[in-house]
Design a protein around this motif. Structure first.
Motif, PDB file in Angstrom:
ATOM      1  N   GLY A   1      35.398  66.204  32.523  1.00 46.51           N
ATOM      2  CA  GLY A   1      35.888  64.918  33.004  1.00 46.51           C
ATOM      3  C   GLY A   1      35.420  64.655  34.432  1.00 46.51           C
ATOM      4  O   GLY A   1      34.424  65.223  34.892  1.00 46.51           O
ATOM      5  N   TYR A   2      36.179  63.817  35.134  1.00 46.64           N
ATOM      6  CA  TYR A   2      35.815  63.475  36.506  1.00 46.64           C
ATOM      7  C   TYR A   2      36.386  64.523  37.460  1.00 46.64           C
ATOM      8  O   TYR A   2      37.588  64.698  37.541  1.00 46.64           O
ATOM      9  CB  TYR A   2      36.336  62.087  36.861  1.00 46.64           C
ATOM     10  CG  TYR A   2      35.683  60.995  36.054  1.00 46.64           C
ATOM     11  CD1 TYR A   2      36.349  60.398  35.008  1.00 46.64           C
ATOM     12  CD2 TYR A   2      34.385  60.582  36.331  1.00 46.64           C
ATOM     13  CE1 TYR A   2      35.748  59.409  34.249  1.00 46.64           C
ATOM     14  CE2 TYR A   2      33.772  59.594  35.583  1.00 46.64           C
ATOM     15  CZ  TYR A   2      34.459  59.015  34.533  1.00 46.64           C
ATOM     16  OH  TYR A   2      33.857  58.045  33.786  1.00 46.64           O
TER      17      TYR A   2
ATOM     18  N   GLU B   1      30.500  62.799  35.112  1.00 46.41           N
ATOM     19  CA  GLU B   1      31.614  63.521  34.516  1.00 46.41           C
ATOM     20  C   GLU B   1      31.111  64.714  33.718  1.00 46.41           C
ATOM     21  O   GLU B   1      29.991  64.718  33.195  1.00 46.41           O
ATOM     22  CB  GLU B   1      32.423  62.598  33.593  1.00 46.41           C
ATOM     23  CG  GLU B   1      31.658  62.077  32.386  1.00 46.41           C
ATOM     24  CD  GLU B   1      32.554  61.333  31.417  1.00 46.41           C
ATOM     25  OE1 GLU B   1      33.789  61.419  31.527  1.00 46.41           O
ATOM     26  OE2 GLU B   1      32.001  60.679  30.512  1.00 46.41           O
TER      27      GLU B   1
ATOM     28  N   GLU C   1      35.247  68.270  27.019  1.00 46.40           N
ATOM     29  CA  GLU C   1      36.055  67.150  27.489  1.00 46.40           C
ATOM     30  C   GLU C   1      36.665  66.474  26.260  1.00 46.40           C
ATOM     31  O   GLU C   1      36.044  66.442  25.181  1.00 46.40           O
ATOM     32  CB  GLU C   1      35.176  66.203  28.294  1.00 46.40           C
ATOM     33  CG  GLU C   1      35.911  65.197  29.124  1.00 46.40           C
ATOM     34  CD  GLU C   1      36.159  63.908  28.373  1.00 46.40           C
ATOM     35  OE1 GLU C   1      37.192  63.261  28.669  1.00 46.40           O
ATOM     36  OE2 GLU C   1      35.337  63.564  27.515  1.00 46.40           O
TER      37      GLU C   1
END
Length: 124
Positions: free
Chosen positions: A103-104, A46, A61
């Motif tokens: 993030g992902y 991530e 993030e």
């Protein structure tokens, strides 16, 4: 040949701090964005934070906002990630790359030049 080397990881207690370094070589540093990414055991990689080298814009993030600070030293072609108030869930191998994602992100799996990374272990 673009090369980025992450370092500075280690073992730290929850609530502690670490500063990671990402040394860049083989490309014009000012033209890129540099991102920090992490991969915890059993989880997808991530994006954590990234910085635009040209204008210094920074991105984080949500889970690290207020705790992590990304910065750069143009003279040293180095990007740093200051990590404060570390939590157990921050435990991961941290990588830097000439990418920006938070993030992902599914497309992260398409990038294949991650380097060795640096291990951050936060004990609870």
């Amino acid at each position: 040949d673009v090369q980025l080397q992450a370092s500075g990881g280690g073992l730290v207690q929850a609530g502690g701090s670490l500063r990671l370094s990402c040394a860049a070589s083989g490309f014009t540093f000012d033209d890129y964005v540099i991102g920090w990414f992490r991969q915890a055991p059993g989880k997808e990689r991530e994006g954590v934070s990234c910085i635009s080298i040209s204008d210094g814009a920074t991105y984080y993030e949500d889970s690290v906002k207020g705790r992590f600070t990304i910065s750069k030293d143009n003279a040293k072609n180095t990007v740093y990630l200051q990590m404060n108030s570390l939590k157990f869930e921050d435990t991961a191998v941290y990588y830097c790359a000439p990418l920006c994602g938070l993030g992902y992100e599914p497309w992260l799996s398409l990038f294949d030049s991650w380097g060795q990374g640096t291990l951050v272990t936060v004990s609870s």
